[in-house]
Scaffold this motif. Structure first.
Motif: not given
Ligand SMILES: NC(=O)c1ccc[n+]([C@@H]2O[C@H](COP(=O)([O-])OP(=O)(O)OC[C@H]3O[C@@H](n4cnc5c(N)ncnc54)[C@H](OP(=O)(O)O)[C@@H]3O)[C@@H](O)[C@H]2O)c1
Length: 263
Positions: A22, A42-43, A64, A189, A156, A19-20, A191
């Motif tokens: 990556i 979830r959203n 979820d 990243i 984390y 939903s957002s 986000t």
């Molecule tokens: N951004 C970075 O720098 C970075 C670096 C290393 C790793 N990561 C990893 O990359 C992945 C994606 O993160 P992002 O940076 O793209 O952040 P983000 O934009 O906040 O995306 C997180 C995604 O996970 C979903 N989510 C969270 N909790 C959930 C749950 N309980 N059930 C179902 N969906 C859930 C959210 O959707 P809903 O809110 O709709 O549920 C959203 O789609 C994560 O695993 C994060 O740890 C990110």
């Protein structure tokens, strides 16, 4: 056998965390290549927005990942959508820092529910459908934070380190069957997850660039996709040179100057 995700072949792909950030960028790139993508998070409203990219190629499956009942329901719905999954990208995740060593157990549980148990739940529902594909891939999004112990990342980083071990064990356990497992470890990243960060994020990348790195890695034959290299190499080196990490780097990064005193 090579389980590369050939760009030409049309695949059925389940992306969680779609939903957002990556995950959403991955969906954009995958539908541009003509793949059929099931999107989870979830959203539901945000997922319906993502579906507007290409309503014919995208199906919404809100759930979820950390909630076992929600995932069991999602599994039933998934099997109504398709009888085969070629690739799963378990990207759903969250980050909560432990500021001031509060050791707030609810926070740790929320982080582990999404980042670790969420991946286990996703694999459990996906595995029967992956087993119907010729060259299935199960990929999970970890983090370069699992390479060394970062201050404030007790919850984390530990959840991502647990995920890393899980993916290693899974790789070992599936070494005689045609399931390719891939651990994706991004650096910073840009986000919603990182937009609240109040510290410098070296080599910050856009979600679209991250999605391209991930898909290039899946199209190859790597078991671990680390990026950007400018960050992953120094971190991996520091992971080996532990006295330098803990003696020189960590003291400059930690915000804890004294421990809370007992009552
Ligand atoms: N951004 C970075 O720098 C970075 C670096 C290393 C790793 N990561 C990893 O990359 C992945 C994606 O993160 P992002 O940076 O793209 O952040 P983000 O934009 O906040 O995306 C997180 C995604 O996970 C979903 N989510 C969270 N909790 C959930 C749950 N309980 N059930 C179902 N969906 C859930 C959210 O959707 P809903 O809110 O709709 O549920 C959203 O789609 C994560 O695993 C994060 O740890 C990110």
């Amino acid at each position: 056998m090579s389980n590369a995700m050939e760009p030409s072949a049309k695949k059925t792909i389940w992306v969680t965390g779609a939903s957002s950030g990556i995950g959403e960028a991955l969906v954009r790139a995958l539908v541009a290549e003509g793949h059929f993508v099931i999107v989870s998070g979830r959203n539901r409203d945000a997922l319906l927005k993502v579906q507007q990219l290409d309503p014919k190629l995208i199906r919404v499956l809100s759930c979820d990942v950390g909630d076992d009942a929600s995932m069991a329901e999602a599994g039933v719905a998934l099997r109504e959508i398709t009888d085969q999954l070629d690739t799963v990208i378990a990207g759903a995740g969250t980050c909560e820092y432990d500021d001031g060593l509060t050791l707030d157990i609810d926070s740790y549980r929320r982080v582990f529910d999404a980042n670790f148990f969420g991946v286990v739940n996703t694999l459990r529902e996906a595995l029967p459908l992956l087993s119907n594909a010729r060259s299935p891939i199960f990929a999970a999004v970890g983090s370069l934070s699992s390479v060394v112990g970062f201050p404030r990342a007790e919850a984390y980083g530990a959840s991502k380190a647990a995920l890393q071990y899980f993916m290693d064990a899974l790789r070992a356990d599936t070494s005689q069957v045609p399931l390719r497992t891939v651990l994706i470890r991004p650096g910073f990243i840009d986000t919603p997850l990182t937009q609240e960060n109040d510290f410098d994020m070296p080599f910050l990348m856009s979600p679209d660039e991250a999605a391209q790195r991930i898909l290039a890695g899946l199209n190859g034959n790597k078991a671990v996709i680390d990026f950007p290299r400018r960050l992953s190499w120094p971190l991996r080196m520091l992971g080996l040179l532990r006295p330098i990490w803990f003696g020189v780097c960590a003291p400059r990064m930690t915000r804890i100057k004294k421990l809370r005193r007992g009552a």
